[in-house]
Design an enzyme around this catalytic site. Structure first.
Site, PDB file in Angstrom:
ATOM      1  N   SER A 274       0.789  -1.238   0.000  1.00  0.00           N
ATOM      2  CA  SER A 274       0.000   0.000   0.000  1.00  0.00           C
ATOM      3  C   SER A 274       0.816   1.281   0.000  1.00  0.00           C
ATOM      4  CB  SER A 274      -0.961   0.002   1.189  1.00  0.00           C
ATOM      5  OG  SER A 274      -2.012  -0.914   0.974  1.00  0.00           O
TER       6      SER A 274
ATOM      7  N   LYS B 163      -0.047   3.808  -2.682  1.00  0.00           N
ATOM      8  CA  LYS B 163      -1.153   4.765  -2.576  1.00  0.00           C
ATOM      9  C   LYS B 163      -0.641   6.209  -2.537  1.00  0.00           C
ATOM     10  CE  LYS B 163      -4.116   1.295  -0.527  1.00  0.00           C
ATOM     11  NZ  LYS B 163      -4.508   0.572   0.685  1.00  0.00           N
TER      12      LYS B 163
ATOM     13  N   SER C 201      -5.629   3.976   4.319  1.00  0.00           N
ATOM     14  CA  SER C 201      -5.177   2.855   3.476  1.00  0.00           C
ATOM     15  C   SER C 201      -6.319   2.005   2.929  1.00  0.00           C
ATOM     16  CB  SER C 201      -4.193   1.967   4.248  1.00  0.00           C
ATOM     17  OG  SER C 201      -3.361   1.256   3.364  1.00  0.00           O
TER      18      SER C 201
ATOM     19  N   GLU D 226      -5.233  -3.142  -6.056  1.00  0.00           N
ATOM     20  CA  GLU D 226      -5.391  -3.845  -4.780  1.00  0.00           C
ATOM     21  C   GLU D 226      -6.197  -5.139  -4.938  1.00  0.00           C
ATOM     22  OE1 GLU D 226      -4.178  -3.661  -1.899  1.00  0.00           O
ATOM     23  OE2 GLU D 226      -3.375  -1.646  -1.593  1.00  0.00           O
TER      24      GLU D 226
END
Length: 293
Positions: free
Chosen positions: A64, A67, A128, A164
């Site tokens: 993550s 991001k 997240s 994701e």
């Protein structure tokens, strides 16, 4: 004579700094040497240009952390006037996938709701949110656009090909990669306003400060109340207790007002989760102690 004194002072300063970084490097090596993980670290004092890295050029799965890169690409379109933080985006029920980390889905379990771009960015960057992440990827036109945009910032050691939802497949966890050094370079460009305009730079920095994830990671290695703008990333484990990655990258504000970039990546980990978190915290604490003394 004056030139000689300046040259001598510069040489002595360099010698002192070199000895200091060797001391810090040794400390970091002590922290990571016995751990069941591959660790990559990159450190830079933005204002003073002091640097140190361990496995800085090693390609590491981002999880993550990406991001942050996605948010940069989205906010670039805000800078261009193509998006607006107050614009509403309709989130369908099918956009809110099951079996994934998603505070957005917890708040809106039935979906079919209009949320502002600002709210989706906050879900994604500060908390997240995996569903928010994929909504943003689709919004900018897919991973190819993000790849191109980050490369245009001069960052070559960066690859993004899956979102994701696609990372629910184990082998796909290794596809999106970058290096600790490339991360530090991008964070510095971002902080200096070389990627986004001033308003969007400040906005992203602030929602990174508001990150609610990884409290026991990098943040735990810093004194309470220290300003930290960061982004975390973690995978699950397989049946052999192998964790693909656990990462934390960020910008730390020092007591003297200067700023320190710390990029920590761990991959192929068989340590317990809490022990892995402590590795990141211990690295951060050692770096903090070195730079404030």
């Amino acid at each position: 004579m004056t030139r000689f004194i300046i040259a001598l002072f510069s040489f002595v300063s360099f010698q002192v700094f070199s000895q200091g970084t060797n001391e810090l490097r040794n400390k970091l090596q002590q922290i990571i040497s016995s751990k069941n993980a591959t660790v990559g670290v990159s450190i830079k004092n933005i204002e003073d240009k002091d640097t140190l890295s361990i496995n800085g050029n090693l390609k590491m799965p981002m999880m993550s952390v990406f991001k942050f890169h996605i948010a940069l690409a989205v906010l670039h379109k805000v800078d261009e006037g193509k998006f607006n933080l107050t614009q509403e985006i309709f989130v369908k029920k099918k956009d809110l996938k099951e079996d994934t980390w998603s505070p957005m889905k917890e708040d809106y379990p039935e979906g079919n709701v209009s949320l502002t771009l600002d709210k989706i960015l906050r879900y994604t960057v500060s908390h997240s949110d995996n569903n928010g992440c994929d909504i943003l990827i689709n919004l900018v036109g897919g991973t190819k656009y993000i790849q191109k945009f980050i490369n245009e910032q001069g960052i070559k050691d960066f690859a993004i090909k899956v979102n994701e939802d696609q990372m629910k497949t184990w082998k796909n966890l290794y596809i999106n990669t970058t290096t600790p050094l490339a991360t530090t370079e991008l964070l510095e460009k971002f902080f200096k306003g070389e990627v986004l305009k001033e308003e969007t730079t400040n906005y992203l920095y602030q929602i990174m400060v508001e990150t609610s994830r990884g409290i026991t990671w990098m943040k735990a290695g810093l004194p309470e109340g220290t300003e930290l703008a960061h982004r975390t990333g973690i995978s699950g484990t397989n049946d052999a207790n192998l964790r693909v990655a656990m990462n934390d990258i960020g910008i730390v504000k020092l007591p003297n007002g200067k700023h320190l970039i710390v990029s920590v990546y761990l991959k192929d980990i068989t340590e317990k989760k809490e022990d892995t978190e402590k590795i990141i915290a211990d690295i951060t604490k050692a770096v903090w102690n070195y730079f404030i003394r």
